[in-house]
Design a protein around this motif. Structure first.
Motif, PDB file in Angstrom:
ATOM      1  N   PRO A 217       0.810  -1.314  -0.076  1.00 37.35           N
ATOM      2  CA  PRO A 217       0.024  -0.091   0.027  1.00 37.35           C
ATOM      3  C   PRO A 217       0.951   1.216   0.090  1.00 37.35           C
ATOM      4  O   PRO A 217       0.391   2.534  -0.112  1.00 37.35           O
ATOM      5  CB  PRO A 217      -0.598  -0.051   1.351  1.00 37.35           C
ATOM      6  N   ASN A 218       2.235   1.135   0.194  1.00 36.22           N
ATOM      7  CA  ASN A 218       3.294   2.205   0.186  1.00 36.22           C
ATOM      8  C   ASN A 218       2.869   3.156  -1.279  1.00 36.22           C
ATOM      9  O   ASN A 218       3.174   4.364  -0.950  1.00 36.22           O
ATOM     10  CB  ASN A 218       4.373   1.821   0.507  1.00 36.22           C
ATOM     11  N   ASN A 219       2.573   2.589  -2.306  1.00 36.12           N
ATOM     12  CA  ASN A 219       2.674   3.440  -3.515  1.00 36.12           C
ATOM     13  C   ASN A 219       1.385   4.418  -3.541  1.00 36.12           C
ATOM     14  O   ASN A 219       1.538   5.301  -3.801  1.00 36.12           O
ATOM     15  CB  ASN A 219       2.404   2.489  -4.733  1.00 36.12           C
ATOM     16  N   PHE A 220       0.291   4.046  -2.670  1.00 39.00           N
ATOM     17  CA  PHE A 220      -0.647   4.904  -2.762  1.00 39.00           C
ATOM     18  C   PHE A 220      -0.404   5.987  -1.608  1.00 39.00           C
ATOM     19  O   PHE A 220      -0.676   7.127  -1.676  1.00 39.00           O
ATOM     20  CB  PHE A 220      -2.050   4.353  -2.072  1.00 39.00           C
ATOM     21  N   LYS A 221       0.296   5.515  -0.525  1.00 33.55           N
ATOM     22  CA  LYS A 221       0.642   6.528   0.476  1.00 33.55           C
ATOM     23  C   LYS A 221       1.463   7.629  -0.100  1.00 33.55           C
ATOM     24  O   LYS A 221       1.194   8.708   0.230  1.00 33.55           O
ATOM     25  CB  LYS A 221       1.615   5.767   1.712  1.00 33.55           C
ATOM     26  N   TYR A 222       2.300   7.296  -0.807  1.00 30.98           N
ATOM     27  CA  TYR A 222       3.443   8.356  -1.365  1.00 30.98           C
ATOM     28  C   TYR A 222       2.652   9.329  -2.498  1.00 30.98           C
ATOM     29  O   TYR A 222       2.847  10.320  -2.517  1.00 30.98           O
ATOM     30  CB  TYR A 222       4.564   7.660  -2.115  1.00 30.98           C
ATOM     31  N   SER A 223       1.737   8.486  -3.354  1.00 32.04           N
ATOM     32  CA  SER A 223       1.109   9.222  -4.191  1.00 32.04           C
ATOM     33  C   SER A 223       0.052  10.311  -3.641  1.00 32.04           C
ATOM     34  O   SER A 223      -0.142  11.157  -4.072  1.00 32.04           O
ATOM     35  CB  SER A 223       0.339   8.273  -5.272  1.00 32.04           C
ATOM     36  N   ASP A 224      -0.531   9.772  -2.632  1.00 26.68           N
ATOM     37  CA  ASP A 224      -1.416  10.806  -1.713  1.00 26.68           C
ATOM     38  C   ASP A 224      -0.607  11.938  -1.198  1.00 26.68           C
ATOM     39  O   ASP A 224      -1.086  13.039  -1.264  1.00 26.68           O
ATOM     40  CB  ASP A 224      -2.203   9.769  -0.618  1.00 26.68           C
ATOM     41  N   SER A 225       0.373  11.670  -0.838  1.00 27.41           N
ATOM     42  CA  SER A 225       1.231  12.781  -0.086  1.00 27.41           C
ATOM     43  C   SER A 225       1.801  13.739  -1.151  1.00 27.41           C
ATOM     44  O   SER A 225       1.553  14.902  -0.882  1.00 27.41           O
ATOM     45  CB  SER A 225       2.572  12.066   0.419  1.00 27.41           C
TER      46      SER A 225
ATOM     47  N   LEU B 154      -0.162  14.373  -3.889  1.00 28.81           N
ATOM     48  CA  LEU B 154      -1.556  14.966  -3.940  1.00 28.81           C
ATOM     49  C   LEU B 154      -1.879  16.094  -3.166  1.00 28.81           C
ATOM     50  O   LEU B 154      -2.108  17.167  -3.317  1.00 28.81           O
ATOM     51  CB  LEU B 154      -2.474  14.006  -4.324  1.00 28.81           C
ATOM     52  N   ILE B 155      -1.670  15.566  -1.695  1.00 28.30           N
ATOM     53  CA  ILE B 155      -1.883  16.512  -0.711  1.00 28.30           C
ATOM     54  C   ILE B 155      -1.058  17.796  -0.748  1.00 28.30           C
ATOM     55  O   ILE B 155      -1.367  18.931  -0.647  1.00 28.30           O
ATOM     56  CB  ILE B 155      -1.668  16.097   0.642  1.00 28.30           C
ATOM     57  N   THR B 156       0.424  17.636  -1.039  1.00 23.72           N
ATOM     58  CA  THR B 156       1.143  18.745  -1.201  1.00 23.72           C
ATOM     59  C   THR B 156       0.736  19.681  -2.310  1.00 23.72           C
ATOM     60  O   THR B 156       0.742  20.873  -2.093  1.00 23.72           O
ATOM     61  CB  THR B 156       2.926  17.959  -1.309  1.00 23.72           C
ATOM     62  N   ALA B 157       0.685  19.001  -3.501  1.00 22.97           N
ATOM     63  CA  ALA B 157      -0.091  19.924  -4.574  1.00 22.97           C
ATOM     64  C   ALA B 157      -1.130  20.673  -4.286  1.00 22.97           C
ATOM     65  O   ALA B 157      -1.282  21.912  -4.822  1.00 22.97           O
ATOM     66  CB  ALA B 157      -0.220  18.938  -5.825  1.00 22.97           C
ATOM     67  N   LYS B 158      -2.151  20.219  -3.553  1.00 26.27           N
ATOM     68  CA  LYS B 158      -3.408  20.845  -3.211  1.00 26.27           C
ATOM     69  C   LYS B 158      -3.093  22.009  -2.162  1.00 26.27           C
ATOM     70  O   LYS B 158      -3.695  23.188  -2.457  1.00 26.27           O
ATOM     71  CB  LYS B 158      -4.234  19.929  -2.399  1.00 26.27           C
TER      72      LYS B 158
ATOM     73  N   LYS C 223      -0.269  23.289 -12.181  1.00 28.96           N
ATOM     74  CA  LYS C 223       0.759  22.239 -12.800  1.00 28.96           C
ATOM     75  C   LYS C 223       0.965  21.158 -11.748  1.00 28.96           C
ATOM     76  O   LYS C 223       1.092  20.196 -12.543  1.00 28.96           O
ATOM     77  CB  LYS C 223       2.296  23.166 -13.145  1.00 28.96           C
ATOM     78  N   LEU C 224       1.317  21.375 -10.687  1.00 29.98           N
ATOM     79  CA  LEU C 224       1.725  20.465  -9.646  1.00 29.98           C
ATOM     80  C   LEU C 224       0.537  19.505  -9.624  1.00 29.98           C
ATOM     81  O   LEU C 224       0.674  18.187  -9.391  1.00 29.98           O
ATOM     82  CB  LEU C 224       2.220  21.077  -8.421  1.00 29.98           C
ATOM     83  N   LEU C 225      -0.852  20.191  -9.533  1.00 29.69           N
ATOM     84  CA  LEU C 225      -1.961  19.307  -9.470  1.00 29.69           C
ATOM     85  C   LEU C 225      -2.065  18.195 -10.510  1.00 29.69           C
ATOM     86  O   LEU C 225      -2.344  17.223 -10.363  1.00 29.69           O
ATOM     87  CB  LEU C 225      -3.265  20.158  -9.290  1.00 29.69           C
ATOM     88  N   SER C 226      -1.794  18.745 -11.757  1.00 23.92           N
ATOM     89  CA  SER C 226      -1.908  17.944 -12.965  1.00 23.92           C
ATOM     90  C   SER C 226      -0.812  17.102 -12.856  1.00 23.92           C
ATOM     91  O   SER C 226      -1.151  15.517 -12.994  1.00 23.92           O
ATOM     92  CB  SER C 226      -1.587  18.795 -14.147  1.00 23.92           C
ATOM     93  N   TYR C 227       0.314  17.084 -12.484  1.00 20.73           N
ATOM     94  CA  TYR C 227       1.524  16.050 -12.232  1.00 20.73           C
ATOM     95  C   TYR C 227       1.115  14.891 -11.154  1.00 20.73           C
ATOM     96  O   TYR C 227       1.116  13.856 -11.051  1.00 20.73           O
ATOM     97  CB  TYR C 227       2.844  16.661 -11.709  1.00 20.73           C
ATOM     98  N   ALA C 228       0.693  15.491 -10.007  1.00 16.04           N
ATOM     99  CA  ALA C 228       0.191  14.561  -8.781  1.00 16.04           C
ATOM    100  C   ALA C 228      -1.018  13.844  -9.315  1.00 16.04           C
ATOM    101  O   ALA C 228      -1.010  12.416  -8.815  1.00 16.04           O
ATOM    102  CB  ALA C 228      -0.366  15.505  -7.526  1.00 16.04           C
TER     103      ALA C 228
ATOM    104  N   ALA D 107      -8.492   5.510 -11.533  1.00 15.12           N
ATOM    105  CA  ALA D 107      -7.417   5.764 -12.448  1.00 15.12           C
ATOM    106  C   ALA D 107      -8.049   6.845 -13.335  1.00 15.12           C
ATOM    107  O   ALA D 107      -7.529   7.986 -13.572  1.00 15.12           O
ATOM    108  CB  ALA D 107      -6.801   4.750 -13.056  1.00 15.12           C
ATOM    109  N   LEU D 108      -9.161   6.465 -14.135  1.00 14.48           N
ATOM    110  CA  LEU D 108      -9.626   7.239 -15.067  1.00 14.48           C
ATOM    111  C   LEU D 108     -10.127   8.603 -14.357  1.00 14.48           C
ATOM    112  O   LEU D 108      -9.626   9.737 -14.880  1.00 14.48           O
ATOM    113  CB  LEU D 108     -10.831   6.495 -15.637  1.00 14.48           C
ATOM    114  N   ASP D 109     -10.725   8.677 -13.263  1.00  9.37           N
ATOM    115  CA  ASP D 109     -11.062   9.930 -12.715  1.00  9.37           C
ATOM    116  C   ASP D 109      -9.918  10.758 -12.521  1.00  9.37           C
ATOM    117  O   ASP D 109      -9.861  11.880 -12.611  1.00  9.37           O
ATOM    118  CB  ASP D 109     -11.702   9.696 -11.269  1.00  9.37           C
ATOM    119  N   ASP D 110      -8.788  10.383 -11.708  1.00 18.65           N
ATOM    120  CA  ASP D 110      -7.341  11.091 -11.557  1.00 18.65           C
ATOM    121  C   ASP D 110      -6.975  11.608 -12.844  1.00 18.65           C
ATOM    122  O   ASP D 110      -6.326  12.477 -13.037  1.00 18.65           O
ATOM    123  CB  ASP D 110      -6.426  10.516 -10.856  1.00 18.65           C
ATOM    124  N   ILE D 111      -6.772  10.794 -14.008  1.00 14.68           N
ATOM    125  CA  ILE D 111      -5.988  11.103 -15.257  1.00 14.68           C
ATOM    126  C   ILE D 111      -6.975  12.073 -15.946  1.00 14.68           C
ATOM    127  O   ILE D 111      -6.622  13.113 -16.423  1.00 14.68           O
ATOM    128  CB  ILE D 111      -5.821   9.920 -15.970  1.00 14.68           C
ATOM    129  N   LEU D 112      -8.397  12.020 -15.837  1.00  8.97           N
ATOM    130  CA  LEU D 112      -9.010  13.069 -16.384  1.00  8.97           C
ATOM    131  C   LEU D 112      -8.980  14.431 -15.603  1.00  8.97           C
ATOM    132  O   LEU D 112      -8.974  15.568 -16.264  1.00  8.97           O
ATOM    133  CB  LEU D 112     -10.504  12.854 -16.426  1.00  8.97           C
TER     134      LEU D 112
END
Length: 157
Positions: free
Chosen positions: A84-92, A94-98, A104-109, A126-131
């Motif tokens: 589950p660590n991959n989600f932990k880091y990707s969420d981190s 996204l939180i930082t970008a928010k 630009k940072l939100l798009s990358y996250a 995945a589709l929700d985030d990519i959109l």
């Protein structure tokens, strides 16, 4: 008097070693972000070495309060670990970008988390985030990220 000098000498040796240890940790923070990224790339054969550099990347970014590089560091971490660590880091990331409210940072996250969802076969999320990433990159006129999101939308379908 001789025992006193011996004790003083031993204390001096111990203190000098402690100073060297702390100086070494601080000297690693003197690496540029680009140098750290290169060290991460070169160390893919050694997971221990790679994580040493990823953790340094995160630590340096936090210490310097550099949200953009912190997002990149979290992206490196999320792409080099498993559930589950991959989600932990990707969420981190996204939180930082928010916190920055930088499109630009939100798009990358969002794109990063979307690709993590795809890797874990969670295609609807995945589709929700990519959109969302696609929307931000289109607003910015960031053609590279926009085209990348189009590719991942097609891949997801």
């Amino acid at each position: 008097m001789k025992p006193f000098l011996r004790i003083l000498f031993i204390i001096f040796l111990l203190l000098s070693n402690i100073v060297k240890i702390f100086a070494q940790n601080n000297s690693e923070l003197n690496y540029s972000y680009e140098e750290i990224e290169k060290k991460i790339e070169k160390s893919h054969n050694s997971e221990v070495e790679m994580w040493k550099w990823i953790n340094l990347y995160i630590k340096k970014s936090k210490k310097e309060n550099n949200n953009e590089t912190l997002i990149y560091a979290y992206r490196e971490a999320s792409n080099n670990t498993n559930l589950p660590n991959n989600f932990k880091y990707s969420d981190s990331a996204l939180i930082t970008a928010k916190k920055t409210n930088d499109k630009k940072l939100l798009s990358y996250a969002y794109l990063n988390r979307g690709t993590i969802y795809m890797d874990e076969e969670m295609y609807n999320k995945a589709l929700d985030d990519i959109l969302l990433s696609n929307k931000y990159s289109e607003e910015l006129g960031d053609e590279y990220t926009y085209n990348k999101t189009k590719y991942f939308i097609a891949k997801n379908k």
